[in-house]
Design a protein around this motif. Structure first.
Motif, PDB file in Angstrom:
ATOM      1  N   TYR A 133       0.952  -1.487  -0.043  1.00  0.00           N
ATOM      2  CA  TYR A 133      -0.176  -0.091   0.099  1.00  0.00           C
ATOM      3  C   TYR A 133       0.848   0.857  -0.046  1.00  0.00           C
ATOM      4  O   TYR A 133       0.910   2.323  -0.541  1.00  0.00           O
ATOM      5  N   TYR A 134       2.034   1.361   0.463  1.00  0.00           N
ATOM      6  CA  TYR A 134       2.521   2.861   0.584  1.00  0.00           C
ATOM      7  C   TYR A 134       3.181   3.124  -0.136  1.00  0.00           C
ATOM      8  O   TYR A 134       4.099   3.902  -0.400  1.00  0.00           O
ATOM      9  N   THR A 135       4.125   1.800  -0.813  1.00  0.00           N
ATOM     10  CA  THR A 135       4.748   1.810  -2.085  1.00  0.00           C
ATOM     11  C   THR A 135       3.996   2.568  -3.203  1.00  0.00           C
ATOM     12  O   THR A 135       4.328   2.932  -3.711  1.00  0.00           O
ATOM     13  N   ALA A 136       2.834   1.832  -3.404  1.00  0.00           N
ATOM     14  CA  ALA A 136       1.696   2.476  -4.268  1.00  0.00           C
ATOM     15  C   ALA A 136       1.588   3.911  -3.705  1.00  0.00           C
ATOM     16  O   ALA A 136       1.505   4.822  -5.311  1.00  0.00           O
ATOM     17  N   PHE A 137       1.394   3.693  -2.689  1.00  0.00           N
ATOM     18  CA  PHE A 137       0.676   5.335  -2.312  1.00  0.00           C
ATOM     19  C   PHE A 137       2.175   6.007  -2.549  1.00  0.00           C
ATOM     20  O   PHE A 137       2.520   7.410  -3.468  1.00  0.00           O
ATOM     21  N   THR A 138       3.425   5.869  -2.309  1.00  0.00           N
ATOM     22  CA  THR A 138       4.630   6.919  -3.389  1.00  0.00           C
ATOM     23  C   THR A 138       5.223   6.776  -4.174  1.00  0.00           C
ATOM     24  O   THR A 138       5.035   7.866  -4.848  1.00  0.00           O
ATOM     25  N   PHE A 139       4.901   6.159  -4.758  1.00  0.00           N
ATOM     26  CA  PHE A 139       4.538   5.811  -6.650  1.00  0.00           C
ATOM     27  C   PHE A 139       3.600   6.810  -7.225  1.00  0.00           C
ATOM     28  O   PHE A 139       4.072   7.978  -7.601  1.00  0.00           O
ATOM     29  N   ARG A 140       2.690   6.873  -6.763  1.00  0.00           N
ATOM     30  CA  ARG A 140       1.499   7.509  -6.788  1.00  0.00           C
ATOM     31  C   ARG A 140       2.165   9.398  -6.787  1.00  0.00           C
ATOM     32  O   ARG A 140       1.594   9.986  -7.362  1.00  0.00           O
ATOM     33  N   MET A 141       2.124   9.736  -5.952  1.00  0.00           N
ATOM     34  CA  MET A 141       2.170  10.658  -4.990  1.00  0.00           C
ATOM     35  C   MET A 141       3.778  11.157  -6.083  1.00  0.00           C
ATOM     36  O   MET A 141       3.756  12.701  -5.567  1.00  0.00           O
ATOM     37  N   LEU A 142       5.001  10.378  -6.472  1.00  0.00           N
ATOM     38  CA  LEU A 142       5.813  10.569  -6.833  1.00  0.00           C
ATOM     39  C   LEU A 142       5.436  11.751  -8.294  1.00  0.00           C
ATOM     40  O   LEU A 142       5.952  12.443  -8.648  1.00  0.00           O
ATOM     41  N   TYR A 143       4.424  10.860  -9.272  1.00  0.00           N
ATOM     42  CA  TYR A 143       3.791  10.902 -10.209  1.00  0.00           C
ATOM     43  C   TYR A 143       3.406  11.658 -10.851  1.00  0.00           C
ATOM     44  O   TYR A 143       3.398  13.408 -10.931  1.00  0.00           O
ATOM     45  N   LEU A 144       2.256  12.597  -9.125  1.00  0.00           N
ATOM     46  CA  LEU A 144       1.593  13.283  -9.085  1.00  0.00           C
ATOM     47  C   LEU A 144       2.163  14.674  -9.062  1.00  0.00           C
ATOM     48  O   LEU A 144       1.685  15.750  -9.423  1.00  0.00           O
ATOM     49  N   ASN A 145       2.881  14.022  -7.829  1.00  0.00           N
ATOM     50  CA  ASN A 145       4.237  16.064  -7.946  1.00  0.00           C
ATOM     51  C   ASN A 145       4.887  16.358  -8.904  1.00  0.00           C
ATOM     52  O   ASN A 145       4.692  17.392  -9.210  1.00  0.00           O
ATOM     53  N   ARG A 146       5.652  14.824 -10.010  1.00  0.00           N
ATOM     54  CA  ARG A 146       5.888  15.415 -11.366  1.00  0.00           C
ATOM     55  C   ARG A 146       5.173  16.237 -12.150  1.00  0.00           C
ATOM     56  O   ARG A 146       5.636  17.179 -12.335  1.00  0.00           O
ATOM     57  N   LYS A 147       3.554  15.540 -12.041  1.00  0.00           N
ATOM     58  CA  LYS A 147       2.026  16.313 -13.247  1.00  0.00           C
ATOM     59  C   LYS A 147       2.102  17.441 -12.402  1.00  0.00           C
ATOM     60  O   LYS A 147       2.485  18.981 -13.770  1.00  0.00           O
ATOM     61  N   TYR A 148       2.540  18.029 -11.305  1.00  0.00           N
ATOM     62  CA  TYR A 148       1.489  19.454 -11.024  1.00  0.00           C
ATOM     63  C   TYR A 148       3.217  20.393 -10.854  1.00  0.00           C
ATOM     64  O   TYR A 148       2.850  21.570 -11.148  1.00  0.00           O
ATOM     65  N   ARG A 149       4.516  20.144 -10.360  1.00  0.00           N
ATOM     66  CA  ARG A 149       5.384  20.858 -11.100  1.00  0.00           C
ATOM     67  C   ARG A 149       5.317  20.577 -11.894  1.00  0.00           C
ATOM     68  O   ARG A 149       5.668  21.975 -12.599  1.00  0.00           O
ATOM     69  N   ARG A 150       5.526  20.198 -13.211  1.00  0.00           N
ATOM     70  CA  ARG A 150       5.221  20.554 -14.922  1.00  0.00           C
ATOM     71  C   ARG A 150       4.077  21.691 -14.852  1.00  0.00           C
ATOM     72  O   ARG A 150       4.733  22.832 -15.625  1.00  0.00           O
ATOM     73  N   GLN A 151       3.294  21.478 -14.608  1.00  0.00           N
ATOM     74  CA  GLN A 151       2.179  22.158 -14.975  1.00  0.00           C
ATOM     75  C   GLN A 151       2.229  23.703 -14.512  1.00  0.00           C
ATOM     76  O   GLN A 151       2.326  25.654 -14.923  1.00  0.00           O
ATOM     77  N   TYR A 152       2.909  24.141 -13.219  1.00  0.00           N
ATOM     78  CA  TYR A 152       3.188  24.804 -12.756  1.00  0.00           C
ATOM     79  C   TYR A 152       4.458  25.616 -13.051  1.00  0.00           C
ATOM     80  O   TYR A 152       4.368  27.171 -13.040  1.00  0.00           O
ATOM     81  N   SER A 153       5.978  24.752 -13.456  1.00  0.00           N
ATOM     82  CA  SER A 153       5.909  25.347 -14.507  1.00  0.00           C
ATOM     83  C   SER A 153       6.000  26.050 -15.719  1.00  0.00           C
ATOM     84  O   SER A 153       6.965  26.864 -15.919  1.00  0.00           O
ATOM     85  N   ILE A 154       5.640  25.512 -16.180  1.00  0.00           N
ATOM     86  CA  ILE A 154       4.311  26.122 -17.679  1.00  0.00           C
ATOM     87  C   ILE A 154       3.517  27.236 -17.026  1.00  0.00           C
ATOM     88  O   ILE A 154       4.022  28.461 -17.435  1.00  0.00           O
ATOM     89  N   GLU A 155       2.847  27.154 -16.055  1.00  0.00           N
ATOM     90  CA  GLU A 155       2.017  28.338 -15.694  1.00  0.00           C
ATOM     91  C   GLU A 155       3.342  29.661 -15.054  1.00  0.00           C
ATOM     92  O   GLU A 155       3.601  31.261 -15.369  1.00  0.00           O
ATOM     93  N   GLU A 156       4.670  29.637 -14.646  1.00  0.00           N
ATOM     94  CA  GLU A 156       5.296  30.529 -14.447  1.00  0.00           C
ATOM     95  C   GLU A 156       5.920  30.680 -15.226  1.00  0.00           C
ATOM     96  O   GLU A 156       6.191  32.580 -15.202  1.00  0.00           O
ATOM     97  N   ARG A 157       6.190  29.880 -16.265  1.00  0.00           N
ATOM     98  CA  ARG A 157       6.911  31.022 -17.213  1.00  0.00           C
ATOM     99  C   ARG A 157       6.185  31.751 -18.146  1.00  0.00           C
ATOM    100  O   ARG A 157       7.044  32.495 -18.355  1.00  0.00           O
TER     101      ARG A 157
END
Length: 89
Positions: A40-64
């Motif tokens: 469970y926690y391994t799946a949760f960790t990989f999900r959070m890594l994926y979502l953080n990467r997705k949000y960071r990508r969107q944030y950097s586009i908006e920031e640019r």
């Protein structure tokens, strides 16, 4: 001839004492809990890594885009200040 009982060479699982069965059940529950928690926690960790990467990508586009807009406004204001003014004399 004396008739002696034959030894039971096959061990029946259900003829163990109750405390051995209780410890066995507790051990199985512990192992299953640890394995399930790890999965469970391994799946949760990989999900959070994926979502953080997705949000960071969107944030950097908006920031640019925001930085480009601010730079365009700054260049426009600098161009307005440094533009040669017409002589009204």
């Amino acid at each position: 001839m004396i008739n002696r009982p034959r030894p039971n060479l096959r061990r029946n699982v259900f003829q163990r004492p109750w405390y051995v069965q209780a410890v066995d059940v507790a051990h199985r529950l512990t192992v299953l809990t640890l394995v399930a928690g790890t999965v469970y926690y391994t799946a949760f960790t990989f999900r959070m890594l994926y979502l953080n990467r997705k949000y960071r990508r969107q944030y950097s586009i908006e920031e640019r885009e925001e930085m480009a807009r601010q730079r365009a406004e700054a260049e426009a204001s600098v161009a307005a200040v440094t533009a040669p003014k017409e002589n009204t004399n």
